[in-house]
Write a protein that holds these residues in place. Structure first.
Motif, PDB file in Angstrom:
ATOM      1  N   GLY A 135       0.837  -1.196   0.000  1.00 27.86           N
ATOM      2  CA  GLY A 135       0.000   0.000   0.000  1.00 27.86           C
ATOM      3  C   GLY A 135       0.866   1.238   0.000  1.00 27.86           C
ATOM      4  N   ARG A 136       0.380   2.304   0.661  1.00 28.16           N
ATOM      5  CA  ARG A 136       1.137   3.551   0.703  1.00 28.16           C
ATOM      6  C   ARG A 136       0.956   4.241   2.047  1.00 28.16           C
ATOM      7  NH1 ARG A 136      -2.017   8.150  -0.315  1.00 28.16           N
ATOM      8  NH2 ARG A 136      -4.193   7.668  -0.791  1.00 28.16           N
ATOM      9  N   ILE A 137       1.903   5.117   2.361  1.00 22.38           N
ATOM     10  CA  ILE A 137       1.851   5.905   3.587  1.00 22.38           C
ATOM     11  C   ILE A 137       0.767   6.974   3.451  1.00 22.38           C
ATOM     12  CG2 ILE A 137       3.133   7.399   5.161  1.00 22.38           C
ATOM     13  CD1 ILE A 137       4.271   4.605   5.090  1.00 22.38           C
ATOM     14  N   VAL A 138      -0.110   7.080   4.464  1.00 26.25           N
ATOM     15  CA  VAL A 138      -1.177   8.090   4.417  1.00 26.25           C
ATOM     16  C   VAL A 138      -1.058   9.105   5.550  1.00 26.25           C
ATOM     17  CG1 VAL A 138      -2.794   6.579   3.219  1.00 26.25           C
ATOM     18  CG2 VAL A 138      -2.746   6.580   5.726  1.00 26.25           C
ATOM     19  N   ASP A 139      -0.240   8.831   6.550  1.00 29.89           N
ATOM     20  CA  ASP A 139      -0.061   9.773   7.660  1.00 29.89           C
ATOM     21  C   ASP A 139       1.294   9.487   8.297  1.00 29.89           C
ATOM     22  OD1 ASP A 139      -0.574  11.804   9.407  1.00 29.89           O
ATOM     23  OD2 ASP A 139      -2.011  10.693  10.647  1.00 29.89           O
ATOM     24  N   VAL A 140       1.957  10.554   8.786  1.00 33.04           N
ATOM     25  CA  VAL A 140       3.313  10.396   9.326  1.00 33.04           C
ATOM     26  C   VAL A 140       3.465  11.186  10.619  1.00 33.04           C
ATOM     27  CG1 VAL A 140       5.782  10.685   8.865  1.00 33.04           C
ATOM     28  CG2 VAL A 140       4.238  10.164   6.988  1.00 33.04           C
ATOM     29  N   GLY A 141       4.150  10.595  11.581  1.00 33.78           N
ATOM     30  CA  GLY A 141       4.540  11.264  12.814  1.00 33.78           C
ATOM     31  C   GLY A 141       6.047  11.243  12.932  1.00 33.78           C
ATOM     32  N   PRO A 142       6.589  11.740  14.040  1.00 35.91           N
ATOM     33  CA  PRO A 142       8.056  11.778  14.201  1.00 35.91           C
ATOM     34  C   PRO A 142       8.715  10.398  14.091  1.00 35.91           C
ATOM     35  CG  PRO A 142       6.975  13.114  15.872  1.00 35.91           C
ATOM     36  CD  PRO A 142       5.892  12.352  15.176  1.00 35.91           C
ATOM     37  N   ASN A 143       8.104   9.385  14.722  1.00 33.18           N
ATOM     38  CA  ASN A 143       8.707   8.046  14.706  1.00 33.18           C
ATOM     39  C   ASN A 143       7.688   6.960  14.359  1.00 33.18           C
ATOM     40  OD1 ASN A 143       7.207   8.202  17.013  1.00 33.18           O
ATOM     41  ND2 ASN A 143       8.862   7.627  18.412  1.00 33.18           N
ATOM     42  N   TRP A 144       6.657   7.330  13.637  1.00 30.16           N
ATOM     43  CA  TRP A 144       5.643   6.369  13.202  1.00 30.16           C
ATOM     44  C   TRP A 144       5.018   6.840  11.886  1.00 30.16           C
ATOM     45  CZ3 TRP A 144       0.848   8.399  12.336  1.00 30.16           C
ATOM     46  CH2 TRP A 144       0.535   9.601  12.980  1.00 30.16           C
ATOM     47  N   ALA A 145       4.379   5.906  11.217  1.00 33.87           N
ATOM     48  CA  ALA A 145       3.663   6.243   9.988  1.00 33.87           C
ATOM     49  C   ALA A 145       2.511   5.265   9.819  1.00 33.87           C
ATOM     50  CB  ALA A 145       4.591   6.186   8.788  1.00 33.87           C
ATOM     51  N   LYS A 146       1.419   5.749   9.234  1.00 30.97           N
ATOM     52  CA  LYS A 146       0.250   4.916   9.004  1.00 30.97           C
ATOM     53  C   LYS A 146       0.187   4.509   7.542  1.00 30.97           C
ATOM     54  CE  LYS A 146      -4.731   4.611   9.876  1.00 30.97           C
ATOM     55  NZ  LYS A 146      -5.936   5.299  10.420  1.00 30.97           N
ATOM     56  N   VAL A 147      -0.156   3.241   7.324  1.00 29.89           N
ATOM     57  CA  VAL A 147      -0.211   2.683   5.978  1.00 29.89           C
ATOM     58  C   VAL A 147      -1.638   2.227   5.673  1.00 29.89           C
ATOM     59  CG1 VAL A 147       0.657   0.874   4.438  1.00 29.89           C
ATOM     60  CG2 VAL A 147       2.173   1.887   6.167  1.00 29.89           C
ATOM     61  N   THR A 148      -2.125   2.580   4.489  1.00 27.45           N
ATOM     62  CA  THR A 148      -3.374   2.012   3.982  1.00 27.45           C
ATOM     63  C   THR A 148      -3.010   1.032   2.885  1.00 27.45           C
ATOM     64  OG1 THR A 148      -4.734   3.944   4.498  1.00 27.45           O
ATOM     65  CG2 THR A 148      -5.543   2.478   2.784  1.00 27.45           C
ATOM     66  N   SER A 149      -3.495  -0.203   3.014  1.00 26.88           N
ATOM     67  CA  SER A 149      -3.119  -1.238   2.054  1.00 26.88           C
ATOM     68  C   SER A 149      -4.075  -1.277   0.864  1.00 26.88           C
ATOM     69  CB  SER A 149      -3.083  -2.603   2.740  1.00 26.88           C
ATOM     70  OG  SER A 149      -4.394  -3.044   3.028  1.00 26.88           O
ATOM     71  N   ILE A 150      -3.689  -1.984  -0.177  1.00 28.96           N
ATOM     72  CA  ILE A 150      -4.475  -2.042  -1.414  1.00 28.96           C
ATOM     73  C   ILE A 150      -5.755  -2.860  -1.262  1.00 28.96           C
ATOM     74  CG2 ILE A 150      -2.455  -1.716  -2.868  1.00 28.96           C
ATOM     75  CD1 ILE A 150      -2.537  -4.748  -3.445  1.00 28.96           C
ATOM     76  N   ILE A 151      -5.918  -3.567  -0.130  1.00 32.21           N
ATOM     77  CA  ILE A 151      -7.160  -4.325   0.053  1.00 32.21           C
ATOM     78  C   ILE A 151      -8.226  -3.514   0.777  1.00 32.21           C
ATOM     79  CG2 ILE A 151      -5.881  -6.505   0.108  1.00 32.21           C
ATOM     80  CD1 ILE A 151      -6.458  -6.574   3.154  1.00 32.21           C
ATOM     81  N   ALA A 152      -7.863  -2.315   1.278  1.00 33.20           N
ATOM     82  CA  ALA A 152      -8.832  -1.480   1.989  1.00 33.20           C
ATOM     83  C   ALA A 152      -9.949  -1.030   1.047  1.00 33.20           C
ATOM     84  CB  ALA A 152      -8.142  -0.266   2.593  1.00 33.20           C
ATOM     85  N   ASP A 153     -11.131  -0.846   1.593  1.00 33.15           N
ATOM     86  CA  ASP A 153     -12.308  -0.516   0.774  1.00 33.15           C
ATOM     87  C   ASP A 153     -12.153   0.782  -0.020  1.00 33.15           C
ATOM     88  OD1 ASP A 153     -13.748  -2.782   1.500  1.00 33.15           O
ATOM     89  OD2 ASP A 153     -14.582  -1.833   3.285  1.00 33.15           O
ATOM     90  N   ASN A 154     -11.384   1.708   0.494  1.00 27.44           N
ATOM     91  CA  ASN A 154     -11.242   3.003  -0.186  1.00 27.44           C
ATOM     92  C   ASN A 154      -9.987   3.066  -1.059  1.00 27.44           C
ATOM     93  OD1 ASN A 154      -9.441   2.931   1.910  1.00 27.44           O
ATOM     94  ND2 ASN A 154      -9.725   5.082   2.508  1.00 27.44           N
ATOM     95  N   SER A 155      -9.350   1.920  -1.302  1.00 24.93           N
ATOM     96  CA  SER A 155      -8.100   1.915  -2.059  1.00 24.93           C
ATOM     97  C   SER A 155      -8.342   1.650  -3.543  1.00 24.93           C
ATOM     98  CB  SER A 155      -7.163   0.837  -1.498  1.00 24.93           C
ATOM     99  OG  SER A 155      -6.009   0.714  -2.285  1.00 24.93           O
TER     100      SER A 155
END
Length: 288
Positions: free
Chosen positions: A166-186
């Motif tokens: 998938g791809r990174i959708v949100d980032v913090g100083p030492n973390w990041a959120k990923v939405t994968s290609i199987i998600a309903d909105n992908s």
């Protein structure tokens, strides 16, 4: 100790502990007399044979029985101690075996990532571990332990296993959120690797319960696309870098308009078992 007083009209009863003590003294005395004197010679010899000897034999038997029980208790204590030691060894071996299995599993994952890294050696990548995920059985949205401090940015592509996660959708100083290609909105613009025909891959969590996701808008004018063909990211995608494996066509159908085709594909990544991923630290917009 208070003396034993016999009151008038009461029947005198000697306590059993005193009786046992007296009998023990008598037995010891008779043994000494028997072996060190000749007091029981002659006419008393018959009395000794019928009274003293059976009494001594009984005491000897009791002593032997007590000795055997004492030895058995010592053996039982030794066995219990040995049993506890064996239990501790089993616990240690169980823990060691679990650690070895975990190490082997992690080694397998690292080998897959290493192989994947070599497949896409043209891109610079950063390894990351998944530290949290949204509710559900699948890794459709999750958090990794790398962030801005590691050069991670929104829209960077994430890969694992054999292809695109998938791809990174949100980032913090030492973390990041990923939405994968199987998600309903992908949605991912892909292409058939063998024919370069474009299509749209859409995430669907309900479909993924069967291990597949959907694709549509495939224009197969030459009719060369078949089940089993590889689907990769296309060069016209606005978010994804080109030629990253998405999956394989599992079913192919002609749409009602007789122009386009749609169907299902099996993703190249197992979205039920993810632990480590690779983040490609390049953005599609930056290399165009």
């Amino acid at each position: 100790m208070s003396p034993i007083i016999k009151r008038k009209g009461e029947k005198f009863t000697l306590p059993s502990k005193y009786l046992l003590f007296i009998l023990t003294i008598l037995c010891a005395g008779t043994v000494i007399l028997t072996f060190n004197t000749n007091i029981f010679s002659g006419s008393l010899n018959t009395v000794v044979g019928y009274v003293i000897v059976p009494f001594q034999s009984g005491i000897s038997s009791v002593g032997g029985w007590l000795a055997n029980r004492s030895e058995e208790l010592v053996q039982i204590r030794a066995l219990l101690s040995e049993n506890e030691s064996l239990k501790a060894q089993i616990d240690d071996l169980t823990i060691e075996n679990t650690i070895l299995q975990q190490d082997r599993y992690e080694l397998t994952n690292l080998r897959e990532l290493y192989h994947l890294d070599s497949q896409y050696e043209g891109y610079h990548k950063v390894g990351a571990r998944i530290i949290a995920k949204d509710a559900g059985n699948w890794f459709h949205s999750f958090v990794i332990d790398k962030g801005e401090e590691d050069g991670i940015m929104v829209d960077m592509n994430v890969i694992a296993g054999s292809g695109l996660v998938g791809r990174i959708v949100d980032v913090g100083p030492n973390w990041a959120k990923v939405t994968s290609i199987i998600a309903d909105n992908s949605n991912v613009t892909g292409k058939v690797l063998a024919t370069s025909d474009y299509l749209m891959v859409s995430g669907d969590l309900e479909l993924y319960s069967s291990g597949v996701i959907a694709f549509n808008k495939l224009v197969d004018s030459a009719g060369k696309v078949t089940e089993g063909d590889k689907i990769v990211t296309s060069n016209i995608s606005d978010k994804y870098l080109p030629n990253i494996l998405i999956g394989y066509i599992s079913t192919l159908n002609i749409d009602a308009n007789n122009i386009t085709k749609s169907g299902l594909l099996t993703p190249a990544v197992d979205f039920e078992h993810l632990e480590e991923v690779l983040v490609i630290t390049e953005l599609k917009q930056a290399i165009e």
